[in-house]
Every structure is written in structure tokens, then in C-alpha cells.
Design a protein around this motif. Sequence first.
Motif, PDB file in Angstrom:
ATOM      1  N   TYR A 196      25.758 -45.950  60.939  1.00 38.01           N
ATOM      2  CA  TYR A 196      24.317 -46.167  60.759  1.00 38.01           C
ATOM      3  C   TYR A 196      24.012 -46.882  59.449  1.00 38.01           C
ATOM      4  O   TYR A 196      23.024 -47.595  59.349  1.00 38.01           O
ATOM      5  N   LEU A 197      24.854 -46.687  58.462  1.00 43.60           N
ATOM      6  CA  LEU A 197      24.641 -47.355  57.178  1.00 43.60           C
ATOM      7  C   LEU A 197      24.765 -48.868  57.288  1.00 43.60           C
ATOM      8  O   LEU A 197      24.271 -49.593  56.430  1.00 43.60           O
ATOM      9  N   GLU A 198      25.417 -49.334  58.329  1.00 45.56           N
ATOM     10  CA  GLU A 198      25.610 -50.770  58.523  1.00 45.56           C
ATOM     11  C   GLU A 198      24.508 -51.421  59.354  1.00 45.56           C
ATOM     12  O   GLU A 198      24.518 -52.631  59.538  1.00 45.56           O
ATOM     13  N   GLU A 199      23.557 -50.631  59.870  1.00 42.71           N
ATOM     14  CA  GLU A 199      22.483 -51.213  60.677  1.00 42.71           C
ATOM     15  C   GLU A 199      21.669 -52.183  59.825  1.00 42.71           C
ATOM     16  O   GLU A 199      21.275 -51.865  58.702  1.00 42.71           O
ATOM     17  N   PRO A 200      21.398 -53.385  60.361  1.00 40.42           N
ATOM     18  CA  PRO A 200      20.717 -54.417  59.568  1.00 40.42           C
ATOM     19  C   PRO A 200      19.268 -54.084  59.201  1.00 40.42           C
ATOM     20  O   PRO A 200      18.759 -54.583  58.211  1.00 40.42           O
ATOM     21  N   GLY A 201      18.594 -53.232  59.944  1.00 45.39           N
ATOM     22  CA  GLY A 201      17.192 -52.938  59.668  1.00 45.39           C
ATOM     23  C   GLY A 201      16.938 -51.978  58.520  1.00 45.39           C
ATOM     24  O   GLY A 201      15.795 -51.777  58.114  1.00 45.39           O
ATOM     25  N   LEU A 202      17.989 -51.394  57.970  1.00 45.52           N
ATOM     26  CA  LEU A 202      17.810 -50.437  56.875  1.00 45.52           C
ATOM     27  C   LEU A 202      17.604 -51.157  55.550  1.00 45.52           C
ATOM     28  O   LEU A 202      18.234 -52.169  55.276  1.00 45.52           O
ATOM     29  N   THR A 203      16.726 -50.596  54.744  1.00 46.06           N
ATOM     30  CA  THR A 203      16.553 -51.133  53.396  1.00 46.06           C
ATOM     31  C   THR A 203      17.663 -50.579  52.501  1.00 46.06           C
ATOM     32  O   THR A 203      18.338 -49.607  52.853  1.00 46.06           O
ATOM     33  N   GLU A 204      17.841 -51.173  51.336  1.00 48.25           N
ATOM     34  CA  GLU A 204      18.837 -50.654  50.393  1.00 48.25           C
ATOM     35  C   GLU A 204      18.477 -49.235  49.957  1.00 48.25           C
ATOM     36  O   GLU A 204      19.360 -48.404  49.739  1.00 48.25           O
ATOM     37  N   GLY A 205      17.189 -48.940  49.825  1.00 50.72           N
ATOM     38  CA  GLY A 205      16.768 -47.584  49.472  1.00 50.72           C
ATOM     39  C   GLY A 205      17.149 -46.578  50.545  1.00 50.72           C
ATOM     40  O   GLY A 205      17.613 -45.477  50.232  1.00 50.72           O
ATOM     41  N   GLN A 206      16.960 -46.932  51.813  1.00 47.81           N
ATOM     42  CA  GLN A 206      17.355 -46.042  52.900  1.00 47.81           C
ATOM     43  C   GLN A 206      18.864 -45.837  52.897  1.00 47.81           C
ATOM     44  O   GLN A 206      19.336 -44.716  53.076  1.00 47.81           O
ATOM     45  N   ARG A 207      19.607 -46.909  52.684  1.00 46.53           N
ATOM     46  CA  ARG A 207      21.065 -46.774  52.606  1.00 46.53           C
ATOM     47  C   ARG A 207      21.467 -45.852  51.457  1.00 46.53           C
ATOM     48  O   ARG A 207      22.359 -45.016  51.596  1.00 46.53           O
ATOM     49  N   ARG A 208      20.815 -46.008  50.318  1.00 50.49           N
ATOM     50  CA  ARG A 208      21.119 -45.160  49.147  1.00 50.49           C
ATOM     51  C   ARG A 208      20.841 -43.691  49.475  1.00 50.49           C
ATOM     52  O   ARG A 208      21.639 -42.808  49.158  1.00 50.49           O
ATOM     53  N   ARG A 209      19.718 -43.420  50.142  1.00 44.75           N
ATOM     54  CA  ARG A 209      19.385 -42.039  50.488  1.00 44.75           C
ATOM     55  C   ARG A 209      20.354 -41.484  51.537  1.00 44.75           C
ATOM     56  O   ARG A 209      20.754 -40.317  51.459  1.00 44.75           O
ATOM     57  N   LEU A 210      20.755 -42.300  52.501  1.00 48.69           N
ATOM     58  CA  LEU A 210      21.728 -41.840  53.496  1.00 48.69           C
ATOM     59  C   LEU A 210      23.089 -41.571  52.863  1.00 48.69           C
ATOM     60  O   LEU A 210      23.781 -40.619  53.233  1.00 48.69           O
ATOM     61  N   ARG A 211      23.475 -42.373  51.896  1.00 45.09           N
ATOM     62  CA  ARG A 211      24.730 -42.115  51.178  1.00 45.09           C
ATOM     63  C   ARG A 211      24.639 -40.789  50.402  1.00 45.09           C
ATOM     64  O   ARG A 211      25.618 -40.044  50.322  1.00 45.09           O
ATOM     65  N   LEU A 212      23.476 -40.520  49.835  1.00 43.14           N
ATOM     66  CA  LEU A 212      23.265 -39.237  49.158  1.00 43.14           C
ATOM     67  C   LEU A 212      23.448 -38.098  50.161  1.00 43.14           C
ATOM     68  O   LEU A 212      24.126 -37.110  49.872  1.00 43.14           O
ATOM     69  N   PHE A 213      22.860 -38.253  51.335  1.00 46.18           N
ATOM     70  CA  PHE A 213      23.009 -37.224  52.364  1.00 46.18           C
ATOM     71  C   PHE A 213      24.478 -37.036  52.743  1.00 46.18           C
ATOM     72  O   PHE A 213      24.928 -35.908  52.951  1.00 46.18           O
ATOM     73  N   ASP A 235      12.508 -42.979  44.351  1.00 42.90           N
ATOM     74  CA  ASP A 235      11.701 -44.067  44.890  1.00 42.90           C
ATOM     75  C   ASP A 235      10.938 -43.734  46.151  1.00 42.90           C
ATOM     76  O   ASP A 235       9.833 -44.214  46.354  1.00 42.90           O
ATOM     77  N   SER A 236      11.536 -42.939  47.034  1.00 46.34           N
ATOM     78  CA  SER A 236      10.923 -42.767  48.345  1.00 46.34           C
ATOM     79  C   SER A 236      11.543 -41.591  49.085  1.00 46.34           C
ATOM     80  O   SER A 236      12.407 -40.893  48.568  1.00 46.34           O
ATOM     81  N   LEU A 237      11.097 -41.429  50.335  1.00 45.42           N
ATOM     82  CA  LEU A 237      11.540 -40.345  51.200  1.00 45.42           C
ATOM     83  C   LEU A 237      12.008 -40.951  52.512  1.00 45.42           C
ATOM     84  O   LEU A 237      11.331 -41.803  53.085  1.00 45.42           O
ATOM     85  N   THR A 238      13.183 -40.553  52.981  1.00 44.95           N
ATOM     86  CA  THR A 238      13.687 -40.951  54.288  1.00 44.95           C
ATOM     87  C   THR A 238      13.752 -39.702  55.152  1.00 44.95           C
ATOM     88  O   THR A 238      14.214 -38.660  54.698  1.00 44.95           O
ATOM     89  N   ILE A 239      13.272 -39.810  56.387  1.00 47.53           N
ATOM     90  CA  ILE A 239      13.255 -38.681  57.317  1.00 47.53           C
ATOM     91  C   ILE A 239      14.111 -39.046  58.522  1.00 47.53           C
ATOM     92  O   ILE A 239      14.004 -40.145  59.053  1.00 47.53           O
TER      93      ILE A 239
END
Length: 158
Positions: free
Chosen positions: A17-34, A135-139
Amino acid sequence: MTYGCERNVRGCSLEAYLEEPGLTEGQRRRLRLFQTVEGAVSDRVEELCTCSAVDVTDAAILVVSPAARRLLFASVASGSADPPGASIILGHRARLHEFLHAVLPPADEAPPDPYADLLAPSPPQCVRVLILDEDSLTILNYGAFVVVSLDRSEMPKA
């Protein structure tokens, strides 16, 4: 975002999922944290759902980055250094909804209820995960949890 829910989870990974093109860098950063706390989250969901009356679809997890702790906890903002690693807050989705409104109320320009996703149960066998950084919240919906209740009174006697 749905991870492991409403899809065939065989062969799926958070890494894909981290490789999906529609994700922003912030979303990727939050998913990596998860990713850093994924195992602990799974263990705590299992414990919560087996030791209490909380159904898996009513469980919610808030993962807070070290830099975002000061947004939620006044004692961190008092000048103490951020401890390493993410913080995990786990509980019933309605209680987490109340908590977020109390400690991080929506800004005037925010949608009426940015935490509204918590008001509805997650898809079957999934939990709602909120990942907060500075910066933000990912759900997302996460997992394919199966909780089995064993009632000894209904088990055959050997």
C-alpha cells in the motif's frame, strides 16, 4: 484507505500500500509510523476484545507520533524531550471520538466532525486506526481479526 478489509488479504501487505501512487508523502510517513507498531497494535486489539465486551468493529486505535504528542498531552509540551517511538491509545471507538474532541477540537475551517469515521463501526473483522503526526491525521480500516470466544460450559467434556 482499507488495509486487509474488503480484499483478499493473502499476499497483501502494508508495504504494498505504501507504493500506491495516490498517497501523499505525509500519508506514506504516517503509514510507515504505523508499521513500527503494527505487531503491538494487533496484540492489544486481541487483548482488548478478549478481555472486555468491545467487539472488533467497535475497537479504535490512535497512533501518535513522538512529535505530535505535544498536541494531545500538555505534560509533553512543558519542555520534556519526546520519548522515542509512537504512542498507542486503544479503546471503544465512541470513547476515542470523545477523547479526540476534548483534546484536539476541530479548527473553525475543519469539517464539522473530522473524527466522524469513528461514529460508525469498522467493516467486519477490522478496526479503525487513526495515525496522527505533527502535520495531519490518516484514518484507515486495518486487519482481518477473528475473535473466538470459548465458553467452557459449552465445550464437550473429555
